[in-house]
Design a protein around this motif. Structure first.
Motif, PDB file in Angstrom:
ATOM      1  N   LEU A   1      28.188  29.989  33.361  1.00 63.78           N
ATOM      2  CA  LEU A   1      28.650  31.373  33.157  1.00 63.78           C
ATOM      3  C   LEU A   1      28.300  32.040  34.677  1.00 63.78           C
ATOM      4  N   TRP A   2      28.732  32.624  34.901  1.00 62.59           N
ATOM      5  CA  TRP A   2      29.007  33.223  36.155  1.00 62.59           C
ATOM      6  C   TRP A   2      29.230  35.262  36.256  1.00 62.59           C
ATOM      7  N   THR A   3      27.758  36.181  37.212  1.00 60.81           N
ATOM      8  CA  THR A   3      28.113  37.214  37.551  1.00 60.81           C
ATOM      9  C   THR A   3      28.278  37.517  38.967  1.00 60.81           C
ATOM     10  N   GLY A   4      28.830  39.120  39.638  1.00 62.98           N
ATOM     11  CA  GLY A   4      28.918  39.735  40.262  1.00 62.98           C
ATOM     12  C   GLY A   4      28.481  40.259  41.655  1.00 62.98           C
ATOM     13  N   ASP A   5      28.548  40.683  41.857  1.00 61.01           N
ATOM     14  CA  ASP A   5      27.194  41.773  42.698  1.00 61.01           C
ATOM     15  C   ASP A   5      28.030  43.184  43.294  1.00 61.01           C
ATOM     16  N   ARG A   6      27.535  45.142  43.246  1.00 64.09           N
ATOM     17  CA  ARG A   6      27.515  45.393  43.341  1.00 64.09           C
ATOM     18  C   ARG A   6      26.833  46.523  43.370  1.00 64.09           C
ATOM     19  N   VAL A   7      26.831  47.066  43.682  1.00 64.16           N
ATOM     20  CA  VAL A   7      26.330  48.233  44.408  1.00 64.16           C
ATOM     21  C   VAL A   7      26.352  49.476  44.399  1.00 64.16           C
ATOM     22  N   LEU A   8      27.695  49.754  44.825  1.00 59.49           N
ATOM     23  CA  LEU A   8      28.094  51.083  44.861  1.00 59.49           C
ATOM     24  C   LEU A   8      29.732  51.189  44.656  1.00 59.49           C
ATOM     25  N   ALA A   9      29.942  52.228  44.329  1.00 59.50           N
ATOM     26  CA  ALA A   9      31.518  52.547  43.506  1.00 59.50           C
ATOM     27  C   ALA A   9      31.786  54.136  44.040  1.00 59.50           C
ATOM     28  N   PRO A  10      32.002  53.792  45.621  1.00 58.75           N
ATOM     29  CA  PRO A  10      32.286  55.311  46.048  1.00 58.75           C
ATOM     30  C   PRO A  10      33.644  55.497  45.606  1.00 58.75           C
ATOM     31  N   LEU A  11      34.185  57.160  45.118  1.00 58.49           N
ATOM     32  CA  LEU A  11      35.279  57.939  45.201  1.00 58.49           C
ATOM     33  C   LEU A  11      36.281  56.877  46.505  1.00 58.49           C
ATOM     34  N   VAL A  12      35.897  57.096  47.540  1.00 59.82           N
ATOM     35  CA  VAL A  12      36.307  56.418  48.672  1.00 59.82           C
ATOM     36  C   VAL A  12      36.420  55.565  49.433  1.00 59.82           C
ATOM     37  N   PRO A  13      36.938  54.116  49.315  1.00 56.31           N
ATOM     38  CA  PRO A  13      36.038  53.007  49.550  1.00 56.31           C
ATOM     39  C   PRO A  13      36.265  52.997  51.402  1.00 56.31           C
ATOM     40  N   GLY A  14      35.225  52.211  52.389  1.00 61.59           N
ATOM     41  CA  GLY A  14      35.822  52.713  53.221  1.00 61.59           C
ATOM     42  C   GLY A  14      36.517  51.574  53.579  1.00 61.59           C
ATOM     43  N   ALA A  15      37.190  50.735  52.999  1.00 67.62           N
ATOM     44  CA  ALA A  15      37.997  49.701  53.580  1.00 67.62           C
ATOM     45  C   ALA A  15      38.323  48.814  52.150  1.00 67.62           C
ATOM     46  N   PRO A  16      39.896  49.119  51.941  1.00 75.22           N
ATOM     47  CA  PRO A  16      40.419  48.260  50.844  1.00 75.22           C
ATOM     48  C   PRO A  16      40.441  47.064  50.304  1.00 75.22           C
ATOM     49  N   TYR A  17      39.637  47.098  48.759  1.00 73.82           N
ATOM     50  CA  TYR A  17      39.330  46.038  48.151  1.00 73.82           C
ATOM     51  C   TYR A  17      40.851  44.861  49.286  1.00 73.82           C
ATOM     52  N   PRO A  18      39.920  43.416  48.903  1.00 79.09           N
ATOM     53  CA  PRO A  18      40.735  42.329  49.558  1.00 79.09           C
ATOM     54  C   PRO A  18      41.967  41.768  48.435  1.00 79.09           C
ATOM     55  N   SER A  19      42.589  42.412  47.759  1.00 82.99           N
ATOM     56  CA  SER A  19      43.162  41.728  46.844  1.00 82.99           C
ATOM     57  C   SER A  19      44.249  42.535  46.192  1.00 82.99           C
ATOM     58  N   GLY A  20      45.399  42.155  45.674  1.00 80.50           N
ATOM     59  CA  GLY A  20      45.798  42.861  44.379  1.00 80.50           C
ATOM     60  C   GLY A  20      46.624  44.286  45.918  1.00 80.50           C
ATOM     61  N   ASP A  21      46.566  45.479  45.281  1.00 78.18           N
ATOM     62  CA  ASP A  21      47.186  46.957  45.973  1.00 78.18           C
ATOM     63  C   ASP A  21      46.499  47.260  46.561  1.00 78.18           C
ATOM     64  N   GLY A  22      44.837  47.303  46.542  1.00 79.17           N
ATOM     65  CA  GLY A  22      43.784  47.110  47.601  1.00 79.17           C
ATOM     66  C   GLY A  22      42.754  47.841  46.870  1.00 79.17           C
ATOM     67  N   GLN A  23      43.426  48.184  45.605  1.00 76.74           N
ATOM     68  CA  GLN A  23      42.316  49.216  44.777  1.00 76.74           C
ATOM     69  C   GLN A  23      40.921  48.500  44.242  1.00 76.74           C
ATOM     70  N   MET A  24      40.302  49.232  44.809  1.00 84.25           N
ATOM     71  CA  MET A  24      38.556  48.074  43.642  1.00 84.25           C
ATOM     72  C   MET A  24      39.131  48.743  42.062  1.00 84.25           C
ATOM     73  N   PRO A  25      38.928  47.648  41.412  1.00 84.30           N
ATOM     74  CA  PRO A  25      38.745  47.784  40.325  1.00 84.30           C
ATOM     75  C   PRO A  25      37.789  48.783  39.367  1.00 84.30           C
ATOM     76  N   ARG A  26      38.322  49.365  38.253  1.00 89.39           N
ATOM     77  CA  ARG A  26      37.956  50.481  38.042  1.00 89.39           C
ATOM     78  C   ARG A  26      36.648  50.082  37.408  1.00 89.39           C
ATOM     79  N   ALA A  27      36.570  49.018  36.684  1.00 85.71           N
ATOM     80  CA  ALA A  27      35.391  47.815  36.203  1.00 85.71           C
ATOM     81  C   ALA A  27      34.240  48.043  36.864  1.00 85.71           C
ATOM     82  N   TYR A  28      34.474  48.061  38.471  1.00 81.59           N
ATOM     83  CA  TYR A  28      32.988  47.897  39.024  1.00 81.59           C
ATOM     84  C   TYR A  28      32.138  49.227  38.859  1.00 81.59           C
ATOM     85  N   GLU A  29      32.835  50.134  38.822  1.00 78.93           N
ATOM     86  CA  GLU A  29      32.058  51.417  38.553  1.00 78.93           C
ATOM     87  C   GLU A  29      31.286  51.080  37.424  1.00 78.93           C
ATOM     88  N   ASN A  30      30.786  50.341  36.990  1.00 79.62           N
ATOM     89  CA  ASN A  30      30.038  50.120  35.305  1.00 79.62           C
ATOM     90  C   ASN A  30      29.650  48.765  36.651  1.00 79.62           C
TER      91      ASN A  30
END
Length: 305
Positions: free
Chosen positions: A34-63
């Motif tokens: 079983l595996w977990t990931g790590d986030r501490v922030l979900a900015p409204l306008v991230p300072g860098a694009p998400y490094p996969s897909g369309d560059g949008q951070m997954p909404r799931a990371y908001e929680n």
């Protein structure tokens, strides 16, 4: 090849019952980890694009949950499966504090911990925890040194460019000696070199297998050149499926496809020598019950092959 599942520590299922449900699913259906990931922030306008897909951070990371606390909870409700971080940002706290947390978790889980480290992709998070974005590689190298020294010695001290630790007795020891395996998520030539020369293995995200294996060859070559045993290193491959109703063109795999296509990808990875593959069905819009169903169908399909 071992198979694993991502715990629901992001998104709407990040709650006690969600974690317990996936823990039970893993133990009862034969998953290995079983595996977990790590986030501490979900900015409204991230300072860098998400490094996969369309560059949008997954909404799931908001929680997002604390990964080590979540794994401790999972450890207390499982007996067999191993527990890993994919990935833990090892630079967001002093290495001595990290060493204590990881040692405690390895001890409480009776030696089931695998530590997958990463450097993250978003400078905003470094700002939020008052850690400089610049110099991440050097900070990681010194962090690794502190972890190894903490686990290897009954008494140790450290004097480095970034951290100073006065001489101290270290009574707390992990179950596995000298310590839990340390894996790194990295894709640059410098990162692959660091894995081969300093880490216990690689933590990549799913790529077309020829490209993945080419990078793995670089890791193994670096290990051999450093007089390390390449066969002792392991690869734990993260798969974030984007499930479709109909088969996609082969060029879109492993980024999008049917469950059957992901089963085929996992079988091919096993044949290619990948040591472990874990899948995060939380990257899909599936409900918790659908996530459990997908996990059962996935492992059944891979094991049947």
């Amino acid at each position: 090849m071992k198979l694993g599942l991502a715990l629901p520590t992001f998104g709407p299922d990040a709650h006690p019952e969600g974690i317990l449900t996936v823990c039970r699913t893993a133990e009862e259906t034969g998953y290995d980890s079983l595996w977990t990931g790590d986030r501490v922030l979900a900015p409204l306008v991230p300072g860098a694009p998400y490094p996969s897909g369309d560059g949008q951070m997954p909404r799931a990371y908001e929680n997002h949950m604390d990964p080590l606390v979540a794994l401790t909870f999972a450890a207390s409700h499982t007996t067999r499966v191993h527990l890993g971080t994919s990935t833990l940002n090892g630079l967001w706290q002093p290495p001595l504090m990290l060493a204590r947390s990881l040692t405690t978790l390895d001890l409480l889980s009776r030696g089931r911990l695998t530590v997958g480290l990463g450097l993250g992709w978003m400078p905003d998070e470094y700002t939020a925890v008052s850690v400089p974005w610049k110099g991440r590689g050097a900070r990681l190298d010194e962090t690794l040194q502190v972890l190894r020294e903490y686990w290897a010695n009954d008494v140790f001290s450290h004097e480095g460019p970034l951290f100073t630790i006065p001489e101290t007795v270290v009574g707390l020891k992990p179950c596995r000696r000298p310590g839990p395996p340390l894996l790194l998520a990295a894709f640059t030539p410098r990162g692959l070199r660091r894995i081969g020369r300093r880490l216990d293995g690689w933590l990549p995200v799913a790529l077309p297998l020829p490209r993945l294996l080419g990078m793995w060859d670089v890791v193994l070559k670096e290990a051999a050149e450093a007089d390390r045993d390449p066969s002792a290193l392991r690869m734990a491959l993260r798969v974030n499926p984007e499930l479709t109703d109909v088969r996609t063109d082969a060029a879109r795999m492993p980024w999008a496809g049917t469950l059957g296509q992901y089963v085929d990808y996992a079988r091919a990875a096993a044949e290619a020598g990948v040591h472990e593959l874990f899948v995060d069905f939380g990257q899909t819009p599936a409900t918790l019950s659908e996530r459990v169903d997908l996990a059962g169908r996935f492992i059944e399909g891979v094991r049947r092959g």
